[in-house]
Design a protein around this motif. Structure first.
Motif, PDB file in Angstrom:
ATOM      1  N   LEU A 287      -4.507   5.856   6.107  1.00 63.39           N
ATOM      2  CA  LEU A 287      -4.931   5.729   4.714  1.00 63.39           C
ATOM      3  C   LEU A 287      -4.589   4.357   4.142  1.00 63.39           C
ATOM      4  O   LEU A 287      -4.829   4.112   2.957  1.00 63.39           O
ATOM      5  CB  LEU A 287      -4.260   6.826   3.870  1.00 63.39           C
ATOM      6  N   GLY A 288      -4.023   3.492   4.953  1.00 60.27           N
ATOM      7  CA  GLY A 288      -3.680   2.157   4.481  1.00 60.27           C
ATOM      8  C   GLY A 288      -2.279   2.103   3.900  1.00 60.27           C
ATOM      9  O   GLY A 288      -1.429   2.946   4.144  1.00 60.27           O
ATOM     10  N   VAL A 289      -2.042   1.100   3.077  1.00 59.15           N
ATOM     11  CA  VAL A 289      -0.710   0.886   2.508  1.00 59.15           C
ATOM     12  C   VAL A 289      -0.578   1.469   1.116  1.00 59.15           C
ATOM     13  O   VAL A 289       0.508   1.446   0.535  1.00 59.15           O
ATOM     14  CB  VAL A 289      -0.386  -0.626   2.473  1.00 59.15           C
ATOM     15  N   GLU A 290      -1.676   1.985   0.540  1.00 54.37           N
ATOM     16  CA  GLU A 290      -1.614   2.583  -0.789  1.00 54.37           C
ATOM     17  C   GLU A 290      -2.418   3.870  -0.788  1.00 54.37           C
ATOM     18  O   GLU A 290      -3.497   3.936  -0.199  1.00 54.37           O
ATOM     19  CB  GLU A 290      -2.189   1.629  -1.849  1.00 54.37           C
ATOM     20  N   ILE A 291      -1.896   4.882  -1.464  1.00 52.95           N
ATOM     21  CA  ILE A 291      -2.639   6.111  -1.695  1.00 52.95           C
ATOM     22  C   ILE A 291      -2.534   6.457  -3.170  1.00 52.95           C
ATOM     23  O   ILE A 291      -1.692   5.922  -3.902  1.00 52.95           O
ATOM     24  CB  ILE A 291      -2.141   7.287  -0.831  1.00 52.95           C
ATOM     25  N   VAL A 292      -3.412   7.362  -3.607  1.00 46.18           N
ATOM     26  CA  VAL A 292      -3.473   7.682  -5.028  1.00 46.18           C
ATOM     27  C   VAL A 292      -2.161   8.306  -5.513  1.00 46.18           C
ATOM     28  O   VAL A 292      -1.629   7.958  -6.561  1.00 46.18           O
ATOM     29  CB  VAL A 292      -4.653   8.647  -5.298  1.00 46.18           C
TER      30      VAL A 292
ATOM     31  N   GLN B 216       5.720  18.063  10.561  1.00 50.43           N
ATOM     32  CA  GLN B 216       5.598  19.007  11.669  1.00 50.43           C
ATOM     33  C   GLN B 216       4.465  18.624  12.619  1.00 50.43           C
ATOM     34  O   GLN B 216       4.338  19.199  13.695  1.00 50.43           O
ATOM     35  CB  GLN B 216       5.343  20.419  11.122  1.00 50.43           C
ATOM     36  N   LEU B 217       3.634  17.662  12.195  1.00 51.46           N
ATOM     37  CA  LEU B 217       2.467  17.294  12.989  1.00 51.46           C
ATOM     38  C   LEU B 217       2.593  15.922  13.640  1.00 51.46           C
ATOM     39  O   LEU B 217       1.840  15.616  14.567  1.00 51.46           O
ATOM     40  CB  LEU B 217       1.201  17.313  12.117  1.00 51.46           C
TER      41      LEU B 217
ATOM     42  N   PHE C  24      -0.605   7.992   6.527  1.00 50.45           N
ATOM     43  CA  PHE C  24      -1.531   8.603   7.478  1.00 50.45           C
ATOM     44  C   PHE C  24      -1.862  10.021   7.025  1.00 50.45           C
ATOM     45  O   PHE C  24      -1.016  10.731   6.476  1.00 50.45           O
ATOM     46  CB  PHE C  24      -0.922   8.660   8.889  1.00 50.45           C
ATOM     47  N   SER C  25      -3.105  10.396   7.272  1.00 50.99           N
ATOM     48  CA  SER C  25      -3.523  11.784   7.072  1.00 50.99           C
ATOM     49  C   SER C  25      -3.591  12.457   8.436  1.00 50.99           C
ATOM     50  O   SER C  25      -4.261  11.966   9.354  1.00 50.99           O
ATOM     51  CB  SER C  25      -4.899  11.845   6.398  1.00 50.99           C
TER      52      SER C  25
ATOM     53  N   VAL D 244       1.490  11.614   5.714  1.00 53.99           N
ATOM     54  CA  VAL D 244       2.758  11.118   6.252  1.00 53.99           C
ATOM     55  C   VAL D 244       2.884   9.630   5.957  1.00 53.99           C
ATOM     56  O   VAL D 244       1.913   8.864   6.095  1.00 53.99           O
ATOM     57  CB  VAL D 244       2.838  11.367   7.781  1.00 53.99           C
ATOM     58  N   ARG D 245       4.085   9.234   5.547  1.00 54.52           N
ATOM     59  CA  ARG D 245       4.365   7.804   5.349  1.00 54.52           C
ATOM     60  C   ARG D 245       5.263   7.310   6.484  1.00 54.52           C
ATOM     61  O   ARG D 245       6.211   7.989   6.893  1.00 54.52           O
ATOM     62  CB  ARG D 245       5.024   7.555   3.995  1.00 54.52           C
TER      63      ARG D 245
END
Length: 551
Positions: free
Chosen positions: A25-30, A42-43, A74-75, A62-63
């Motif tokens: 998702l890059g370095v920024e998320i909403v 867990q994943l 990451f998603s 996940v960060r």
């Protein structure tokens, strides 16, 4: 019956395979608060593994923090597939479409097959209602059953479509060539692509084309082949904004920001060989110069010109016959401006909402056009009873096509849930020569989009898998121009997805092209697939040649 029995057996005896799909998702998320650390995930440790059981967690954000303190998000989404059995519902639907030439039976067979494969025996409660009781399902009903059917019924009752056809015949159209050119120019003009283009161009041009004996097979091919392909070539629409979120590559500077990724999309337009050829081929058809015509299309052209029969004998057009002419009261005088004003509203509202809101609001466009058309008809003297009668006739005229469209949405969702796209990428994402990958990506996305009936869904499945693989392959091969190589692979995915969506009998744009032009669905598929496949073959050859020069 054999297919149903096979799907029941597979559903009872074959367990799905699970994999954890990772998308950066890059370095920024909403909302960073929703992200958890990799240590608490867990994943995270299950990435790249093949699982036989259902993961405990369904989805995670996940960060991950590197040694320099840089945080990347990451998603992680578990996805399942039944191996090659994942394609059983789509194969059933497509095969029955060609065998029976009756889309409702074919799509229903595919839906039942998918339900049995996934052990969901309550087809109504577990399959149909969840798929249709959604915002998109309700939007389909409102737009294509109420708004589209209503406005076409009104145009049939007040004679606006016929008056428009006569006006165009007097001033612009001088035969089949110019009638087809009008359709082509409108297809290019409405470059938003997808449903808006197919519905708007088809309903606008059909009265003119019918008057000039242009077969519905020809018209539906022009409408469909200038919808999504032109949206790739003139990407001033929602496509780049959607795709850019799927193509982030960590550590790749030219894809670091949203504007960089949108620019990357724009820069690949000259490499969209299939889209270029698809639009060019329809232009050649307008001038009767296209050499790659199927025998069915040649017969359609001869039939319509010599006999005036716009459809094949025994065909089942998705548009009712009562909407192909006018049923105007004797005391009502039709006027072409009753066609132009609603049409102008459709274009103006769609373009205006795209400019000011970021995406075209098709429901506002057609809803306002229907209301204005209705009140203009009343103001000009038509009785309320006749006007409402036109509306109801229009609704009845598109019920069959709307049912086909809704069933196509359901089978597309089933195909995605069974994981055919995930399985294909898992099988073929191995160590292959770099120059093979563009065509391989093209073929895979063609198959995925054809079997699911969606290009956007194919983007979501394939791009997060293709982009890292293509970039790593280019670097490992020591290519002199790895960025160009990545652009080729990206173009192959985009264009392959458009081809599969365009040619699939379970695609919404294929159904809508048939509905808006009054064509039999399978007649449209069979006549379009030959020139489209030739364009895809030429495009694949071109990408392979350019990929070889990257070395």
């Amino acid at each position: 019956m054999l297919g149903i029995a096979l799907s029941f057996y597979v559903g009872r005896s074959v367990s799905p395979t699970w994999q954890v799909s990772e998308v950066s998702l890059g370095v920024e998320i909403v909302d960073p608060g929703k992200a958890i650390s990799a240590a608490d995930s867990q994943l995270w440790e299950l990435r790249g593994q093949t699982l036989t059981g259902v993961p405990v967690q369904t989805e995670e954000c996940v960060r991950v923090e590197d040694a320099d303190g840089q945080v990347e998000y990451f998603s992680l989404v578990p996805r399942k597939h039944w191996g090659y059995w994942s394609f059983l519902p789509a194969v059933m639907a497509v095969a029955l479409c060609f065998i029976t030439r009756e889309p409702i039976t074919a799509l229903s067979g595919g839906i039942l097959t998918g339900a049995l494969l996934m052990n969901q025996y309550d087809v109504t409660g577990q399959i149909l209602i969840p798929a249709l009781a959604t915002k998109s399902g309700a939007g389909i009903l409102i737009l294509y059953l109420w708004f589209l059917g209503g406005i076409m019924g009104l145009w049939s009752r007040n004679g606006a479509a016929q008056a428009f056809a006569e006006l165009m015949t007097r001033h612009c159209v001088r035969g089949p060539v110019s009638a087809r050119l009008v359709a082509w120019f409108l297809g290019v003009l409405f470059f938003q692509g997808g449903t808006l283009s197919t519905v708007l161009v088809g309903t606008t041009v059909r009265p003119v084309a019918d008057k000039e004996r242009v077969s519905h097979e020809e018209l539906s091919y022009i409408v469909d082949s200038t919808a999504s392909p032109i949206a790739v070539l003139l990407p001033f629409n929602a496509w780049p904004f959607y795709v850019q979120s799927l193509i982030f590559l960590p550590g790749v500077a030219f894809l670091a920001t949203e504007s960089d990724r949108i620019g990357f999309f724009m820069a690949t337009v000259p490499l969209s060989f299939y889209a270029i050829l698809a639009v060019l081929f329809t232009l050649l058809l307008c001038f009767d110069k296209l050499p790659f015509l199927s025998p069915a299309m040649k017969r359609a052209i001869v039939r319509s010109r010599e006999t005036g029969e716009l459809d094949r004998a025994g065909s089942q057009p998705l548009l009712a016959k009562e909407l192909e002419g006018s049923d105007t009261p004797d005391d009502y005088r039709p006027s072409a401006f009753e066609f132009f004003i609603p049409l102008g509203l459709i274009i103006g509202v769609a373009v205006g909402t795209h400019i000011f809101l970021g995406s075209p609001n098709v429901h506002w466009a057609f809803g306002s056009a229907l209301l204005v058309a209705f009140f203009i008809t009343l103001i000009r003297g038509m009785s309320l009873e006749n006007a409402v009668g036109g509306l109801t006739e229009g609704l009845k005229g598109v019920v069959y096509g709307s049912v086909v469209l809704l069933l196509a949405i359901v089978i597309g969702r089933i195909s995605r849930e069974t994981g055919g796209g995930v399985y294909l990428m898992d099988v073929f994402a191995g160590s292959l020569p770099f120059w093979v990958l563009p065509v391989l990506f093209q073929v895979l996305t063609m198959l995925i989009a054809f079997s699911t009936g969606t290009s956007f869904g194919t983007f979501a499945v394939s791009l997060p898998l293709v982009m890292p693989l293509a970039w790593a392959t280019g670097l490992e091969a020591g290519l002199a121009h790895p960025q160009l190589y990545l652009s080729i692979c990206f173009a192959a995915v985009i264009n392959g997805s458009v081809y599969g969506d365009q040619c699939s009998p379970i695609s919404d744009t294929t159904v809508l092209s048939s509905m808006a032009t009054g064509c039999d669905l399978m007649d449209h598929v069979k006549t379009q697939i030959v020139p489209a496949s030739v364009a895809a073959l030429i495009a694949g050859t071109g990408w392979t040649i350019i990929a070889l020069f990257c070395s």
